[in-house]
Scaffold this active site. Structure first.
Site, PDB file in Angstrom:
ATOM      1  CE  LYS A 118       2.798   7.242   4.089  1.00 34.88           C
ATOM      2  NZ  LYS A 118       3.042   5.752   3.547  1.00 34.88           N
ATOM      3  CE  LYS A 199      -3.794   9.173   0.056  1.00 30.59           C
ATOM      4  NZ  LYS A 199      -2.436   8.239   0.015  1.00 30.59           N
ATOM      5  CE  LYS A 202      -3.613   0.549   1.775  1.00 33.18           C
ATOM      6  NZ  LYS A 202      -2.620  -0.441   1.016  1.00 33.18           N
TER       7      LYS A 202
HETATM    8  P1  TYM Z   1      -0.707   2.593  -2.134  1.00 35.10           P
HETATM    9  O1  TYM Z   1      -0.404   1.245  -1.379  1.00 35.10           O
HETATM   10  O2  TYM Z   1      -0.790   3.705  -1.055  1.00 35.10           O
HETATM   11  O3  TYM Z   1      -1.719   2.540  -2.808  1.00 35.10           O
HETATM   12  C1  TYM Z   1      -1.946   1.669  -4.033  1.00 35.10           C
HETATM   13  C2  TYM Z   1      -2.431   2.648  -5.508  1.00 35.10           C
HETATM   14  O4  TYM Z   1      -4.030   3.171  -4.764  1.00 35.10           O
HETATM   15  C3  TYM Z   1      -3.694   4.871  -5.251  1.00 35.10           C
HETATM   16  N1  TYM Z   1      -4.562   5.319  -4.172  1.00 35.10           N
HETATM   17  C4  TYM Z   1      -5.626   5.972  -4.402  1.00 35.10           C
HETATM   18  N2  TYM Z   1      -5.994   6.541  -5.347  1.00 35.10           N
HETATM   19  C5  TYM Z   1      -7.373   7.228  -5.288  1.00 35.10           C
HETATM   20  N3  TYM Z   1      -7.761   7.679  -4.102  1.00 35.10           N
HETATM   21  C6  TYM Z   1      -7.127   7.427  -2.881  1.00 35.10           C
HETATM   22  N4  TYM Z   1      -7.646   7.769  -1.804  1.00 35.10           N
HETATM   23  C7  TYM Z   1      -5.998   6.451  -3.056  1.00 35.10           C
HETATM   24  N5  TYM Z   1      -5.069   5.771  -2.074  1.00 35.10           N
HETATM   25  C8  TYM Z   1      -4.431   5.122  -2.657  1.00 35.10           C
HETATM   26  C9  TYM Z   1      -2.378   4.954  -4.968  1.00 35.10           C
HETATM   27  O5  TYM Z   1      -2.089   6.402  -5.763  1.00 35.10           O
HETATM   28  C10 TYM Z   1      -1.771   3.791  -5.675  1.00 35.10           C
HETATM   29  O6  TYM Z   1      -1.729   4.040  -7.306  1.00 35.10           O
HETATM   30  N6  TYM Z   1       4.169   4.027  -3.372  1.00 35.10           N
HETATM   31  C11 TYM Z   1       2.954   3.258  -3.768  1.00 35.10           C
HETATM   32  C12 TYM Z   1       3.380   1.793  -4.026  1.00 35.10           C
HETATM   33  C13 TYM Z   1       4.377   1.542  -4.800  1.00 35.10           C
HETATM   34  C14 TYM Z   1       4.388   1.839  -6.223  1.00 35.10           C
HETATM   35  C15 TYM Z   1       5.715   1.417  -6.912  1.00 35.10           C
HETATM   36  C16 TYM Z   1       3.545   2.418  -7.224  1.00 35.10           C
HETATM   37  C17 TYM Z   1       5.517   1.185  -4.602  1.00 35.10           C
HETATM   38  N7  TYM Z   1       6.480   0.838  -5.781  1.00 35.10           N
HETATM   39  C18 TYM Z   1       5.927   1.500  -8.292  1.00 35.10           C
HETATM   40  C19 TYM Z   1       3.561   2.581  -8.400  1.00 35.10           C
HETATM   41  C20 TYM Z   1       4.798   2.119  -8.814  1.00 35.10           C
HETATM   42  C21 TYM Z   1       1.946   3.100  -2.434  1.00 35.10           C
HETATM   43  O7  TYM Z   1       2.312   3.405  -1.442  1.00 35.10           O
HETATM   44  O8  TYM Z   1       0.762   2.756  -2.696  1.00 35.10           O
END
Ligand code: TYM
Length: 343
Positions: A118, A199, A202
């Site tokens: 990022k 991957k 968004k």
């Molecule tokens: P975020 O908002 O990017 O994504 C939410 C969840 O979706 C999964 N994910 C995917 N899984 C499979 N293929 C993909 N292309 C894909 N894109 C996203 C992510 O792995 C995630 O499980 N940092 C985290 C949010 C967060 C969090 C936490 C997660 C904040 N605090 C505590 C777990 C525990 C994030 O940006 O997820």
């Protein structure tokens, strides 16, 4: 074998409200949270504080937060079974995050793959982007979560959370549960339809044909899948070959939605005439999965008082866990608490 009175695992997992939820979030994460909500204690924050580590339009962020709550419920997250709440409403997350900032070496953060990706080619990188995994650790540790179900991309952050917890425990005495990441066997890494080496995210949603948004209309979904990058092998089977990543991705999407085994999925395509057929069938299952979700979403989003009251309930429940845990931590560190002490 777990028995009926076996202790339920405590889950914490989050999702950012930056932009519409995409199919990767749903298949890699949300669908699994929903499937397990009867056998686990789920805490699911919409992590708006994480979203502001990159620039957001304030009005849009606020709208997207409510929209994501509606989408999660539409996907099957049941507020009666899972504690669904907004991260920034529970100030204990930010306070714990600061305390953990003070015990975490900066080198641990600089090694994070997501930070490197990022911050790459960015002229100005916020400190928040670097310390992002510490806030994530605070989210997890403040609920004593033992499992964190995430897609593959978040695994490293959960491993770091264990290190952060362990270090704190060594410094101040046993305080935090060491959580483990739970990554699904299929769907953990849904790839971009336009570029199956990246991957689905968004962050690339502006690129036409990259992602499927959970709010795309069926025609748009069909167009994106029909345009998906494949290869010239013309063979419909799972493969770890990089050149076949596009077909592998389409089969993976089909597999998570149908819940079939690898062999059953391949058998389903025995009679397929080429990639055109593959894409049509994948498109059909994706649309039939998403259409009822969209219908529920539109009903919910038009009833914002109901949504606000569900959020309030989730916030209240989350506070009941987070606030006493923070008190314990403050006590351990020696921060004065008007008669409260966690020691
Ligand atoms: P975020 O908002 O990017 O994504 C939410 C969840 O979706 C999964 N994910 C995917 N899984 C499979 N293929 C993909 N292309 C894909 N894109 C996203 C992510 O792995 C995630 O499980 N940092 C985290 C949010 C967060 C969090 C936490 C997660 C904040 N605090 C505590 C777990 C525990 C994030 O940006 O997820």
């Amino acid at each position: 074998m777990p028995t009926s009175n076996a202790k339920k695992s405590r889950i914490l997992t989050g999702i950012q409200p930056s932009g519409d939820m995409q199919l990767g979030n749903y298949l890699g994460a949300v669908k699994h949270w929903v499937m397990n909500q009867d056998i686990q204690t789920n805490f699911i924050p919409v992590v708006d504080l994480h979203s502001i580590t990159v620039k957001q339009d304030p009005e849009e962020l606020s709208r997207n937060t409510l929209s994501l709550v509606a989408m999660l419920i539409a996907c099957g997250v049941d507020p009666e079974k899972s504690t669904l709440f907004i991260q920034s409403h529970i100030s204990a997350h930010a306070v714990l995050s600061w305390i953990l900032n003070c015990t975490t070496p900066v080198g641990w953060l600089e090694r994070m793959i997501q930070y490197k990706e990022k911050s790459h080619n960015q002229e100005r990188v916020s400190t928040g982007l670097l310390t992002y995994p510490i806030l994530m650790a605070a989210d997890i540790l403040i609920y004593d979560a033992d499992e964190v179900p995430v897609g593959e991309d978040q695994k490293q952050h959960v491993e770091l959370t264990r290190d952060i917890a362990e270090r704190f425990n060594n410094l101040y005495g046993e305080t935090f549960v060491l959580p483990k990441a739970v990554v699904p066997k299929v769907g953990a890494r849904v790839m971009g339809l336009d570029n199956p080496s990246l991957k689905m995210s968004k962050s690339y949603a502006h690129i036409r044909g990259h992602a499927i948004s959970m709010l795309d209309d069926p025609k748009e979904i069909d167009r994106s899948i029909k345009r998906a990058v494949t290869d010239s092998f013309n063979e419909i089977c799972f493969s770890s070959d990089k050149e076949r990543a596009g077909v592998n991705n389409l089969l993976g999407i089909y597999q998570v939605i149908t819940g079939k085994t690898f062999t059953e999925v391949e058998n389903d395509f025995n009679d397929a005439r080429g990639y055109g057929d593959l894409k049509s069938r994948v498109s059909e299952v994706v649309i039939s999965e998403i259409e009822p979700i969209q219908k529920r979403y539109h009903e919910l989003i038009n009833n914002s008082p109901e949504l606000e009251s569900l959020i309030q309930k989730g916030d209240d429940l989350a506070k009941q866990y987070a606030d006493p845990k923070l008190d314990v931590v403050l006590g351990k560190v020696g921060l004065h608490r008007n008669g409260h002490s966690g020691v």
